[in-house]
Design an enzyme around this catalytic site. Structure first.
Site, PDB file in Angstrom:
ATOM      1  N   LYS A 177       0.846  -1.213   0.000  1.00 48.47           N
ATOM      2  CA  LYS A 177       0.000   0.000   0.000  1.00 48.47           C
ATOM      3  C   LYS A 177       0.869   1.245   0.000  1.00 48.47           C
ATOM      4  O   LYS A 177       0.540   2.245  -0.661  1.00 48.47           O
ATOM      5  CB  LYS A 177      -0.922  -0.019   1.225  1.00 48.47           C
ATOM      6  CG  LYS A 177      -1.834   1.197   1.362  1.00 48.47           C
ATOM      7  CD  LYS A 177      -2.967   1.162   0.377  1.00 48.47           C
ATOM      8  CE  LYS A 177      -3.772   2.456   0.267  1.00 48.47           C
ATOM      9  NZ  LYS A 177      -4.125   3.136   1.462  1.00 48.47           N
ATOM     10  N   ASN A 185      -0.200   9.513  -4.576  1.00 49.11           N
ATOM     11  CA  ASN A 185      -0.696  10.663  -3.809  1.00 49.11           C
ATOM     12  C   ASN A 185      -0.015  11.984  -4.153  1.00 49.11           C
ATOM     13  O   ASN A 185      -0.678  12.954  -4.513  1.00 49.11           O
ATOM     14  CB  ASN A 185      -0.605  10.366  -2.304  1.00 49.11           C
ATOM     15  CG  ASN A 185      -1.578   9.276  -1.885  1.00 49.11           C
ATOM     16  OD1 ASN A 185      -1.865   8.367  -2.655  1.00 49.11           O
ATOM     17  ND2 ASN A 185      -2.094   9.341  -0.681  1.00 49.11           N
TER      18      ASN A 185
HETATM   19  O1  PAF Z   1      -4.703   8.013  -0.042  1.00 46.33           O
HETATM   20  C1  PAF Z   1      -5.464   7.719  -0.993  1.00 46.33           C
HETATM   21  O2  PAF Z   1      -5.994   8.551  -1.733  1.00 46.33           O
HETATM   22  C2  PAF Z   1      -5.810   6.246  -1.197  1.00 46.33           C
HETATM   23  O3  PAF Z   1      -5.038   5.500  -0.277  1.00 46.33           O
HETATM   24  C3  PAF Z   1      -5.656   5.686  -2.610  1.00 46.33           C
HETATM   25  C4  PAF Z   1      -5.754   4.175  -2.541  1.00 46.33           C
HETATM   26  C5  PAF Z   1      -4.352   6.092  -3.249  1.00 46.33           C
HETATM   27  C6  PAF Z   1      -6.797   6.069  -3.500  1.00 46.33           C
HETATM   28  O4  PAF Z   1      -6.889   7.404  -3.793  1.00 46.33           O
END
Ligand code: PAF
Length: 292
Positions: A177, A185
């Site tokens: 993740k 982001n």
């Molecule tokens: O932080 C975020 O926006 C989310 O974790 C993700 C999965 C990148 C989706 O926008």
């Protein structure tokens, strides 16, 4: 299940709203969102549209079966303090970044589960959350392995229609993740684009480079994450959340501090000069954060 969601922003409100279809949910957040939910309920609009009536308050309740922590990673220590006196059977972090579970576990006596979430959400105003992308919650014991409480939480999520996998390899999942967040982001926040803009062209290349650098750092930390897997996971999330504005883009648009230190900054620090893409993304976001 009696569930307190600590951090009723975009994601916390969406998850809390979905869980409120089946469970007793208390959203812990800020005004004016809390007051509107108390008076009028919570409207979820988008991929699925429904209205629910969770409890809402600005402080943590005295007890709950489960606390879900969805605050920004910079606020984890404050959430841990606030939860220290709450009688809990379990706590689950669904935050971005690495290390949140350890911070929570240092203050709590219940088991702390690790979680990742790729659902897309945007707080559209007090009492209303846009459900912008169907995703998945993956949760399990923070050190890996299996536990009855993780199975119970997974079953409770599924009963409320939240797509959920209970995993025995959460340390790896957290790094996977992190690779996705490092790719998506800051890139979307700086370019002011939705996640789907990274599906091709220069955005795709930049995102893939950031994901590969994160995979390299993960392997140094003993995590089995190949470059190809980091890139393909990123591509999948970009596809599944194409219409989503990433949490960092939402922070920048709202003039708020971002999670850059816990995402690209964390990768850059650990890489000690060997993650130039993450380092550049971090510097650019910090430059924006240091504005007057
Ligand atoms: O932080 C975020 O926006 C989310 O974790 C993700 C999965 C990148 C989706 O926008």
């Amino acid at each position: 299940m009696d569930i307190a969601v600590v951090g009723a922003g975009s994601l916390g409100s969406l998850l809390g709203g979905m869980l409120a279809r089946e469970h007793d949910v208390t959203l812990v957040g800020r005004e004016p969102h809390v007051g509107t939910v108390q008076r009028e309920g919570l409207d979820v609009v988008g991929v699925e549209s429904f209205r629910v009536d969770p409890a809402a308050r600005t402080d943590v309740p005295d007890s709950a079966d489960l606390a879900i922590v969805a605050v920004k990673s910079g606020d984890t220590a404050a959430a841990a303090d606030a939860l220290a006196d709450c009688a809990l059977d379990a706590c689950l972090s669904v935050q971005n970044g690495i290390g949140n579970e350890e911070t929570l576990a240092a203050s709590l006596s219940c088991p702390v589960l690790a979680g990742t979430c790729t659902y897309g959400a945007r707080l559209d105003g007090p009492g209303r959350v846009d459900f912008t992308g169907r995703g998945e919650v993956v949760l399990g014991p923070r050190a890996g392995g299996e536990s009855a409480i993780a199975d119970e939480v997974g079953a409770a999520f599924r009963a409320a229609g939240v797509e959920t996998t209970v995993a025995a390899d959460m340390p790896t999942r957290l790094w996977e993740k992190l690779a996705v967040n490092a790719a998506v982001n800051a890139t979307t926040a700086l370019a002011r684009v939705e996640n789907g803009a990274l599906a091709d062209g220069p955005g795709r290349e930049l995102a893939a480079d950031a994901a590969r650098e994160t995979a390299r750092v993960a392997r140094k930390a003993g995590i089995d994450l190949s470059d190809d897997r980091a890139v393909s996971l990123t591509e999948r999330v970009v596809r599944d959340t194409a219409a989503n504005r990433s949490s960092m883009l939402q922070d920048v648009a709202a003039g708020r501090r971002t999670e850059i230190d816990a995402i690209n900054g964390y990768v850059a620090d650990r890489a000690a000069g060997r993650a130039p893409v993450n380092e550049t993304l971090t510097r650019l976001i910090r430059l924006w954060e240091a504005r007057d």
